[in-house]
Design a protein around this motif. Structure first.
Motif, PDB file in Angstrom:
ATOM      1  N   ILE A   1      61.353  44.511  34.573  1.00 32.80           N
ATOM      2  CA  ILE A   1      59.899  44.499  34.583  1.00 32.80           C
ATOM      3  C   ILE A   1      59.333  45.142  33.308  1.00 32.80           C
ATOM      4  CG2 ILE A   1      59.768  46.693  35.856  1.00 32.80           C
ATOM      5  CD1 ILE A   1      57.436  43.768  36.513  1.00 32.80           C
ATOM      6  N   LYS A   2      58.330  44.499  32.726  1.00 30.47           N
ATOM      7  CA  LYS A   2      57.693  45.019  31.511  1.00 30.47           C
ATOM      8  C   LYS A   2      56.299  45.587  31.803  1.00 30.47           C
ATOM      9  CE  LYS A   2      60.717  43.683  28.240  1.00 30.47           C
ATOM     10  NZ  LYS A   2      61.713  42.974  29.027  1.00 30.47           N
ATOM     11  N   ASP A   3      55.572  44.931  32.689  1.00 36.31           N
ATOM     12  CA  ASP A   3      54.197  45.332  32.999  1.00 36.31           C
ATOM     13  C   ASP A   3      54.209  46.575  33.882  1.00 36.31           C
ATOM     14  OD1 ASP A   3      51.668  45.320  34.751  1.00 36.31           O
ATOM     15  OD2 ASP A   3      51.198  43.772  33.268  1.00 36.31           O
ATOM     16  N   ASN A   4      53.586  47.650  33.406  1.00 41.66           N
ATOM     17  CA  ASN A   4      53.640  48.932  34.132  1.00 41.66           C
ATOM     18  C   ASN A   4      52.892  48.907  35.449  1.00 41.66           C
ATOM     19  OD1 ASN A   4      55.282  50.354  32.318  1.00 41.66           O
ATOM     20  ND2 ASN A   4      53.543  50.852  30.995  1.00 41.66           N
ATOM     21  N   GLU A   5      51.793  48.159  35.523  1.00 42.02           N
ATOM     22  CA  GLU A   5      51.029  48.095  36.776  1.00 42.02           C
ATOM     23  C   GLU A   5      51.817  47.342  37.853  1.00 42.02           C
ATOM     24  OE1 GLU A   5      46.371  48.096  36.111  1.00 42.02           O
ATOM     25  OE2 GLU A   5      47.348  46.598  34.847  1.00 42.02           O
ATOM     26  N   ILE A   6      52.416  46.228  37.456  1.00 44.63           N
ATOM     27  CA  ILE A   6      53.232  45.481  38.417  1.00 44.63           C
ATOM     28  C   ILE A   6      54.471  46.300  38.775  1.00 44.63           C
ATOM     29  CG2 ILE A   6      54.510  43.344  38.830  1.00 44.63           C
ATOM     30  CD1 ILE A   6      52.613  41.952  36.864  1.00 44.63           C
ATOM     31  N   LYS A   7      55.000  47.026  37.815  1.00 43.26           N
ATOM     32  CA  LYS A   7      56.161  47.889  38.082  1.00 43.26           C
ATOM     33  C   LYS A   7      55.837  48.929  39.142  1.00 43.26           C
ATOM     34  CE  LYS A   7      59.517  50.978  35.879  1.00 43.26           C
ATOM     35  NZ  LYS A   7      59.979  51.579  34.600  1.00 43.26           N
ATOM     36  N   SER A   8      54.656  49.537  39.049  1.00 43.37           N
ATOM     37  CA  SER A   8      54.266  50.551  40.033  1.00 43.37           C
ATOM     38  C   SER A   8      54.180  49.943  41.434  1.00 43.37           C
ATOM     39  CB  SER A   8      52.927  51.183  39.648  1.00 43.37           C
ATOM     40  OG  SER A   8      51.861  50.253  39.762  1.00 43.37           O
ATOM     41  N   LEU A   9      53.769  48.682  41.504  1.00 42.83           N
ATOM     42  CA  LEU A   9      53.683  47.984  42.792  1.00 42.83           C
ATOM     43  C   LEU A   9      55.081  47.766  43.370  1.00 42.83           C
ATOM     44  CD1 LEU A   9      51.679  46.513  44.752  1.00 42.83           C
ATOM     45  CD2 LEU A   9      52.228  44.419  43.490  1.00 42.83           C
ATOM     46  N   ILE A  10      56.018  47.369  42.519  1.00 40.36           N
ATOM     47  CA  ILE A  10      57.387  47.143  42.969  1.00 40.36           C
ATOM     48  C   ILE A  10      58.035  48.448  43.404  1.00 40.36           C
ATOM     49  CG2 ILE A  10      59.686  46.340  42.274  1.00 40.36           C
ATOM     50  CD1 ILE A  10      58.262  44.404  40.351  1.00 40.36           C
ATOM     51  N   VAL A  11      57.777  49.517  42.654  1.00 41.30           N
ATOM     52  CA  VAL A  11      58.316  50.835  43.023  1.00 41.30           C
ATOM     53  C   VAL A  11      57.810  51.244  44.401  1.00 41.30           C
ATOM     54  CG1 VAL A  11      58.245  53.305  42.475  1.00 41.30           C
ATOM     55  CG2 VAL A  11      58.682  51.648  40.662  1.00 41.30           C
ATOM     56  N   PHE A  12      56.527  50.996  44.662  1.00 44.09           N
ATOM     57  CA  PHE A  12      55.939  51.316  45.968  1.00 44.09           C
ATOM     58  C   PHE A  12      56.588  50.478  47.067  1.00 44.09           C
ATOM     59  CE2 PHE A  12      52.318  50.526  49.025  1.00 44.09           C
ATOM     60  CZ  PHE A  12      52.373  51.779  49.631  1.00 44.09           C
ATOM     61  N   ALA A  13      56.754  49.181  46.813  1.00 45.47           N
ATOM     62  CA  ALA A  13      57.377  48.301  47.804  1.00 45.47           C
ATOM     63  C   ALA A  13      58.819  48.720  48.076  1.00 45.47           C
ATOM     64  CB  ALA A  13      57.337  46.853  47.308  1.00 45.47           C
ATOM     65  N   LEU A  14      59.540  49.097  47.031  1.00 37.91           N
ATOM     66  CA  LEU A  14      60.925  49.554  47.186  1.00 37.91           C
ATOM     67  C   LEU A  14      60.984  50.828  48.024  1.00 37.91           C
ATOM     68  CD1 LEU A  14      63.958  49.582  46.510  1.00 37.91           C
ATOM     69  CD2 LEU A  14      63.368  50.725  44.352  1.00 37.91           C
ATOM     70  N   GLN A  15      60.088  51.739  47.761  1.00 38.74           N
ATOM     71  CA  GLN A  15      60.039  52.992  48.520  1.00 38.74           C
ATOM     72  C   GLN A  15      59.819  52.724  50.001  1.00 38.74           C
ATOM     73  OE1 GLN A  15      56.976  55.732  47.147  1.00 38.74           O
ATOM     74  NE2 GLN A  15      56.924  56.765  49.131  1.00 38.74           N
TER      75      GLN A  15
END
Length: 335
Positions: free
Chosen positions: A39-53
């Motif tokens: 992932i390159k986009d930091n905003e989308i990355k934060s969403l994925i991190v939240f979903a993973l958590q």
């Protein structure tokens, strides 16, 4: 959250829902962990991190429940089902649309689950899951709107006066076809096209990287079915001069490096199929056009048969775990 209520056994619904949720969330952990490698986009990355958590928390809670209840923990999906060193398979924008679609599935699933859960700790858990799905969906929408990537359903004219239906042809097409779609019919057609396009993208990607020929052919056939369904649904919107959502397939890379096991990809596609069956069923119940009802019924029968074929492949490859079953009283009576 208290993970055990001594003396209160889990019902068939509670055990089954926990079992299925464990399968889905351990799969999601694998999927999201690979997303995060590229992932390159930091905003989308934060969403994925939240979903993973969220998925990790769900799997951990269910694992604890099963240990305390002395229930066999499912195998689910593990580190052996993901190759974190594999090349990127999807674009960042696809990741965002994927999360939005998965959040939508959570909203539907957890809402249904809560109707059949009674034990307080399990009720609390699934209530939290629903709230988290709402939050995940809201975050995905916010990012989509901010980036100008939101694909919203079409608008229709506002009602200006109170009217009542005077002709049976509003429902019974044989008495005269109703050309105009209701707002609910438009919404469901649009949503089912979007979901099928997510499916075609996954089918394209999975068929590129899977190792089993049967699985590869299954994904290719799934793409053909989804494209046919998209054509049927799109025809209704086009006849009403309404916009049709576009494909996500350009968001799939040309990688042939498998990030996931064939077992995981087959299970993932099966989840999409089951979700589609539910979507079509709800859409059928909410439409008042006989031609559209007939199409939903026909297409649903097709994906049910396709689902059965997928299950047979998973059984043959020993990829399909047996879910919790009721006691077989006939066998027990044989002594």
């Amino acid at each position: 959250m208290e993970n055990n209520q001594e003396g209160i056994l889990l019902t068939s619904a509670e055990q089954s829902y926990l079992w299925t949720t464990y399968q889905a969330d351990t799969m999601a952990v694998c999927v999201f962990n690979h997303f995060l490698q590229h992932i390159k986009d930091n905003e989308i990355k934060s969403l994925i991190v939240f979903a993973l958590q969220l998925s990790e928390e769900h799997a951990n809670f269910i694992r604890e429940i099963f240990i305390k209840e002395k229930i066999q923990i499912p195998q689910g999906f593990t580190e052996s089902d993901v190759n974190l060193h594999a090349e990127r398979l999807f674009s960042d924008v696809f990741y965002l649309n994927y999360i939005k679609n998965m959040a939508k599935g959570g909203l539907v699933t957890y809402g249904r689950v809560l109707q059949n859960v009674y034990r307080k700790d399990i009720l609390s858990f699934f209530s939290a899951c629903l709230s988290q799905s709402i939050e995940l969906n809201s975050r995905a929408i916010d990012i989509s709107l901010k980036k100008g990537l939101a694909i919203r359903p079409p608008t229709i004219p506002y009602l200006e006066k109170l009217e009542f239906v005077h002709k049976q042809s509003f429902i019974l097409e044989g008495l005269g076809r109703r050309e105009a779609l209701t707002g609910t019919e438009v919404t469901n057609l649009f949503a089912n096209i979007q979901t099928n396009y997510i499916g075609t993208s996954l089918a394209t990607a999975f068929s590129q990287v899977c190792k089993t020929k049967k699985a590869q052919n299954f994904f290719k056939r799934g793409k053909e079915i989804a494209l046919k369904h998209i054509e049927v649904f799109s025809s209704y919107l086009k006849m009403s001069s309404l916009p049709v959502p576009g494909t996500y397939e350009q968001m799939v890379t040309q990688s042939k490096d498998a990030p996931y096991s064939d077992k995981l990809m087959m299970f993932h596609f099966s989840l999409m199929i089951y979700s589609g069956v539910g979507n079509y069923g709800l859409s059928t119940a909410e439409t008042q056009r006989s031609d559209l009802v007939a199409d939903y019924t026909r297409l649903n029968a097709e994906i049910l048969k396709y689902s059965e074929d997928g299950a047979n492949i998973m059984i043959a490859e020993k990829w399909l775990e047996q879910p919790p079953l009721a006691a077989n009283r006939r066998d027990l009576a044989k002594g």
